[in-house]
Design an enzyme around this catalytic site. Structure first.
Site, mmCIF file in Angstrom:
data_model
loop_
_atom_site.group_PDB
_atom_site.id
_atom_site.type_symbol
_atom_site.label_atom_id
_atom_site.label_comp_id
_atom_site.label_asym_id
_atom_site.label_seq_id
_atom_site.Cartn_x
_atom_site.Cartn_y
_atom_site.Cartn_z
ATOM 1 N N ARG A 57 0.804 -1.223 0.000
ATOM 2 C CA ARG A 57 0.000 0.000 0.000
ATOM 3 C C ARG A 57 0.835 1.270 0.000
ATOM 4 N NH1 ARG A 57 -2.998 -3.770 1.839
ATOM 5 N NH2 ARG A 57 -1.059 -4.314 2.829
ATOM 6 N N THR A 58 1.837 1.336 0.853
ATOM 7 C CA THR A 58 2.555 2.601 0.995
ATOM 8 C C THR A 58 3.229 2.975 -0.317
ATOM 9 O OG1 THR A 58 2.857 2.153 3.340
ATOM 10 C CG2 THR A 58 4.257 3.859 2.374
ATOM 11 N N LYS A 86 26.311 -4.401 -2.572
ATOM 12 C CA LYS A 86 27.774 -4.391 -2.748
ATOM 13 C C LYS A 86 28.462 -3.687 -1.606
ATOM 14 C CE LYS A 86 27.299 -3.788 -7.772
ATOM 15 N NZ LYS A 86 27.575 -2.805 -8.823
ATOM 16 N N ARG A 107 11.631 3.955 2.803
ATOM 17 C CA ARG A 107 11.276 2.948 3.816
ATOM 18 C C ARG A 107 12.511 2.107 4.077
ATOM 19 N NH1 ARG A 107 6.098 -0.885 4.256
ATOM 20 N NH2 ARG A 107 5.315 1.116 4.973
HETATM 21 C C1 NCD Z 1 2.372 -0.901 8.164
HETATM 22 C C2 NCD Z 1 3.880 -0.710 8.193
HETATM 23 O O1 NCD Z 1 4.568 -1.016 7.218
HETATM 24 O O2 NCD Z 1 4.322 -0.219 9.222
HETATM 25 N N1 NCD Z 1 1.859 -1.087 6.879
HETATM 26 C C3 NCD Z 1 1.562 0.014 6.115
HETATM 27 O O3 NCD Z 1 2.392 0.856 5.878
HETATM 28 N N2 NCD Z 1 0.284 0.137 5.703
HETATM 29 C C4 NCD Z 1 1.866 -1.874 9.135
HETATM 30 C C5 NCD Z 1 2.378 -3.283 9.127
HETATM 31 O O4 NCD Z 1 3.223 -3.674 8.321
HETATM 32 O O5 NCD Z 1 1.911 -4.044 9.986
#
Ligand code: NCD
Length: 312
Positions: A57-58, A86, A107
């Site tokens: 989703r993100t 690497k 992320r």
């Molecule tokens: C969450 C995350 O990655 O922190 N997911 C998200 O971004 N919708 C929650 C999760 O992974 O449980």
């Protein structure tokens, strides 16, 4: 203050007024997110998606947001496909990426990675989750979901259920709820309580916060039940995970004594914490929450990358 050109590392980087401005702008983005109107607000802009941890989703809602605003994405969806393999440092990777793009969405499995990236980058960095740290853009869409359901973010009773130790979504959300004056009810297995440093800080900020391990009591007075997944990937010890796995589950019997207007939220993915039978009840808000990711991230990107002006 405008959010133009700013990093978003923690939800605490945004004031209450800035959050309210973003939510108002996100409401206007809904027809664009649905595709019924078009926009070129990010025309000629390139946004890098640097995802070094799994995401559905993100990443996809950020990419949808960029596309809906007429911009372009550069995407790393798999850390294994980059030179980090690497031995390149995160600092170098981000420094280079910032010369290829106008903003970076990051992320990463390490807490603090987004703060480090913000120092390395010449362009704004948006934290899309740093280990067990923070997930500020998830909080914005969580707030948008609550606001859509109740018309306010103040005076609500919000139960945060599940993995409050490792869950970054609740670490961010709790601070925002404190800022808006909603009650925070913490309900978790004893080994997954909210870390003491967060609890102490929330209290210092004057938050209405209490612990209620008993799910039935927590649910009874709640306006929002925010369910989380146990963050299996963050446990150092598999036995510790197995001891709590499956220890809570929301089904229609749990909701039988809830307020009629209670909404059940979840950042998703769910891994058994919410029974599918809940989907058909008026309480289920998690798929609407997942959709609102797009207009909220559109509003955020337009604010950061759009023309500099006052307000969000
Ligand atoms: C969450 C995350 O990655 O922190 N997911 C998200 O971004 N919708 C929650 C999760 O992974 O449980």
């Amino acid at each position: 203050m405008s959010i133009h050109g700013r990093d978003i590392v923690s939800i605490r980087d945004l004031s209450r007024e800035e959050i309210e401005g973003l939510l108002a702008s996100a409401r206007k983005m809904i027809p664009l997110a649905e595709g019924s109107r078009s926009s070129r607000a990010l025309k000629d802009k390139v946004v890098a998606m640097a995802f070094f941890e799994p995401s559905t989703r993100t990443r996809l809602s950020f990419e949808a947001a960029v596309h809906r605003l007429g911009g372009n994405c550069l995407t790393i969806a798999d850390a294994g496909a980059t030179s980090l393999r690497k031995g390149e440092s995160l600092y170098d990777t981000i420094r280079m990426l910032s010369s290829y793009s106008d903003a970076i969405v990051l992320r990463h499995p390490n807490e603090g990675a987004a703060r480090l990236a913000a120092r390395a980058s010449e362009r704004p960095v948006i934290n899309a989750g740093d280990g067990a740290g923070q997930h500020p853009t998830q909080t914005l869409l969580d707030l948008a979901t609550m606001h859509e359901a109740f018309g306010t973010l103040s005076g609500l009773s919000v139960v945060l259920l599940g993995d409050l130790k490792y869950g970054r979504t609740v670490h961010s959300l709790a601070y925002a709820l404190a800022q808006f004056g909603s009650e925070i009810v913490l309900s978790s297995p004893p080994s997954l309580r909210l870390p003491e440093q967060h609890l102490a800080e929330l209290k210092r900020l004057g938050a209405k916060v209490r612990e209620e391990p008993l799910l039935a009591s927590a649910v009874k007075a709640a306006d929002v039940l925010y369910v989380t997944r146990i963050q299996k990937e963050r446990f150092a010890d598999d036995a510790e995970y197995r001891a709590v796995s499956g220890s809570y589950r929301i089904d229609t019997s749990v909701l039988a004594h809830a307020k009629p207007r209670l909404i059940v939220m979840h950042p998703l993915p769910r891994a058994g914490e919410i029974a599918p039978e809940v989907d058909a009840t008026p309480h289920a808000a998690y798929f609407r929450q997942a959709f609102l990711a797009v207009p909220v991230r559109m509003a955020l990107l337009a604010g950061i990358l759009g023309p500099a002006r006052r307000g969000a």
